[in-house]
Enzyme design. Structure first.
Site, PDB file in Angstrom:
ATOM      1  N   GLY A  41     -17.443 -11.122  15.195  1.00 34.87           N
ATOM      2  CA  GLY A  41     -17.811  -9.821  14.661  1.00 34.87           C
ATOM      3  C   GLY A  41     -18.066  -9.862  13.168  1.00 34.87           C
ATOM      4  O   GLY A  41     -17.703 -10.828  12.486  1.00 34.87           O
ATOM      5  N   ASN A  49      -7.673 -11.952  10.635  1.00 36.25           N
ATOM      6  CA  ASN A  49      -7.093 -11.660  11.944  1.00 36.25           C
ATOM      7  C   ASN A  49      -5.572 -11.754  11.937  1.00 36.25           C
ATOM      8  O   ASN A  49      -4.893 -10.921  12.533  1.00 36.25           O
ATOM      9  CB  ASN A  49      -7.625 -12.650  12.973  1.00 36.25           C
ATOM     10  CG  ASN A  49      -8.858 -12.163  13.721  1.00 36.25           C
ATOM     11  OD1 ASN A  49      -9.151 -12.673  14.797  1.00 36.25           O
ATOM     12  ND2 ASN A  49      -9.589 -11.218  13.179  1.00 36.25           N
ATOM     13  N   ASN A 106      -7.492 -14.634  19.633  1.00 35.37           N
ATOM     14  CA  ASN A 106      -7.902 -13.229  19.588  1.00 35.37           C
ATOM     15  C   ASN A 106      -9.343 -13.082  20.058  1.00 35.37           C
ATOM     16  O   ASN A 106     -10.253 -13.702  19.495  1.00 35.37           O
ATOM     17  CB  ASN A 106      -7.776 -12.707  18.151  1.00 35.37           C
ATOM     18  CG  ASN A 106      -8.352 -11.314  17.993  1.00 35.37           C
ATOM     19  OD1 ASN A 106      -8.084 -10.436  18.803  1.00 35.37           O
ATOM     20  ND2 ASN A 106      -9.156 -11.111  16.967  1.00 35.37           N
ATOM     21  N   ARG A 183     -15.180  -6.205   4.782  1.00 33.70           N
ATOM     22  CA  ARG A 183     -16.003  -6.660   5.895  1.00 33.70           C
ATOM     23  C   ARG A 183     -17.498  -6.669   5.530  1.00 33.70           C
ATOM     24  O   ARG A 183     -18.227  -7.577   5.908  1.00 33.70           O
ATOM     25  CB  ARG A 183     -15.768  -5.772   7.112  1.00 33.70           C
ATOM     26  CG  ARG A 183     -14.454  -6.052   7.846  1.00 33.70           C
ATOM     27  CD  ARG A 183     -14.451  -7.464   8.413  1.00 33.70           C
ATOM     28  NE  ARG A 183     -13.300  -7.737   9.232  1.00 33.70           N
ATOM     29  CZ  ARG A 183     -13.283  -7.716  10.567  1.00 33.70           C
ATOM     30  NH1 ARG A 183     -14.380  -7.413  11.228  1.00 33.70           N
ATOM     31  NH2 ARG A 183     -12.187  -8.011  11.234  1.00 33.70           N
ATOM     32  N   HIS A 267      -8.561  -2.756  20.144  1.00 31.97           N
ATOM     33  CA  HIS A 267      -8.853  -4.181  20.255  1.00 31.97           C
ATOM     34  C   HIS A 267      -7.983  -5.025  19.334  1.00 31.97           C
ATOM     35  O   HIS A 267      -7.905  -6.235  19.503  1.00 31.97           O
ATOM     36  CB  HIS A 267     -10.344  -4.397  19.938  1.00 31.97           C
ATOM     37  CG  HIS A 267     -10.880  -5.726  20.374  1.00 31.97           C
ATOM     38  ND1 HIS A 267     -10.876  -6.124  21.683  1.00 31.97           N
ATOM     39  CD2 HIS A 267     -11.444  -6.743  19.674  1.00 31.97           C
ATOM     40  CE1 HIS A 267     -11.423  -7.329  21.785  1.00 31.97           C
ATOM     41  NE2 HIS A 267     -11.763  -7.730  20.573  1.00 31.97           N
ATOM     42  N   TRP A 268      -7.348  -4.408  18.350  1.00 34.44           N
ATOM     43  CA  TRP A 268      -6.570  -5.135  17.354  1.00 34.44           C
ATOM     44  C   TRP A 268      -5.082  -5.087  17.688  1.00 34.44           C
ATOM     45  O   TRP A 268      -4.276  -4.544  16.939  1.00 34.44           O
ATOM     46  CB  TRP A 268      -6.780  -4.526  15.974  1.00 34.44           C
ATOM     47  CG  TRP A 268      -8.181  -4.630  15.448  1.00 34.44           C
ATOM     48  CD1 TRP A 268      -9.254  -5.244  16.020  1.00 34.44           C
ATOM     49  CD2 TRP A 268      -8.645  -4.081  14.217  1.00 34.44           C
ATOM     50  NE1 TRP A 268     -10.363  -5.109  15.230  1.00 34.44           N
ATOM     51  CE2 TRP A 268     -10.015  -4.408  14.115  1.00 34.44           C
ATOM     52  CE3 TRP A 268      -8.034  -3.365  13.192  1.00 34.44           C
ATOM     53  CZ2 TRP A 268     -10.794  -4.026  13.028  1.00 34.44           C
ATOM     54  CZ3 TRP A 268      -8.808  -2.980  12.109  1.00 34.44           C
ATOM     55  CH2 TRP A 268     -10.166  -3.319  12.025  1.00 34.44           C
TER      56      TRP A 268
END
Length: 288
Positions: A41, A49, A106, A183, A267-268
């Protein structure tokens, strides 16, 4: 695909030369080796992460965070990022002289861990995955999060990045301006964006599916019965990238698999359910 607040833990970025390029990594703690494999991503790194949970795990294990090729930290090997990631694990372990390892992967990193467990059963003791494996059973595919990721990859705007980040989480307050800026900076780096397009552009996705069909290559979820190692599948109940129904096939077909679902979590899982994730995974990794 995750992010944790900066400043929780500090470690030096190291590097190892390979015949394909330089791999970079973190190496913290003592004890049995645990290899952390990051997801994919825009703007993702292994450090982002796992830096939030690293202090807890480093108190019990030697923790290595591998930065996959093509995501802006290690060298770009020039191929499909998933294939390059799969091909990087064994050479990395050889380079750092580790024969056997536990793996925490992950999302995409979970898929890489599955691949490693199938092809190197004598080198892995336990496997933990965080969402991202399996296939849609009841939900439509591609999922909302993957569609937003494709849209950003094809046309990277700040708003598309924000939309994608919002799909990662149950708690929208986690999408801070600091996170967005961090990001955005890496996600729009030309080399990193080019790598992402080899994996997540709509054209690349369609080409990959067509190539697998033409070559009669089994889908990854159809190979999971070959994973012999004890496996812990962790999932956010409210995951909009890898919906929970994706867990059903790996849960049923991996012979020694168990599933743990975290409520109020997207998702995390290692971020949104940090304390519960640490307790659950530590108990699994340390158990007999």
């Amino acid at each position: 695909m995750a992010q944790s607040p900066p400043g929780q833990f500090e470690a030096d970025l190291r590097e190892i030369k390979t015949d394909r390029g330089t791999l970079r990594y973190y190496d913290v703690g003592d004890g049995p080796a645990v290899l952390f494999l990051h997801g994919s991503g825009p703007g993702v790194t292994g450090w982002r992460n796992f830096r939030g949970v690293l202090p807890t795990f480093a108190a019990h294990f030697r923790c290595l965070i591998l930065e996959f090729p093509g995501f802006g930290v290690s060298d770009d090997f020039g191929g499909h990022p998933m294939i390059d990631a799969q091909g990087a694990v064994a050479p990395f372990l050889d380079a750092v002289k580790i024969d056997r390892v536990r793996i925490v992967g992950n999302s995409m990193g979970g898929g890489v861990g599955i691949n490693f467990a199938i092809n190197n059963p004598d080198r892995i003791d336990k496997l933990v995955t965080i969402g991202g494996i399996g296939t849609n059973v009841f939900s439509s595919g591609p999922s909302e999060g993957i569609r937003l990721l494709q849209e950003f990859t094809d046309d990277p705007t700040r708003q598309r990045l924000v939309d994608w980040l919002n799909s990662m989480v149950y708690d929208q307050n986690l999408v801070t301006e600091e996170l967005i800026e961090e990001r955005w900076k890496l996600a729009t780096d030309p080399e990193t964006l080019a790598s992402a397009r080899r994996m997540y552009s709509k054209a690349a996705f369609a080409q990959m599916m067509a190539a697998m069909k033409a070559a009669d290559v089994p889908m990854p979820w159809a190979q999971m019965h070959k994973v012999a190692v004890p496996t812990l599948l962790t999932w956010g109940r409210d995951d909009r990238v890898s919906p929970l129904d994706m867990a059903l096939i790996p849960m049923r077909t991996i012979p020694n698999a168990e599933l743990h679902v975290f409520p109020n979590c997207g998702h995390w899982a290692m971020i949104e359910a940090k304390a519960a994730f640490e307790r659950t995974v530590l108990a699994f990794l340390a158990g007999s």
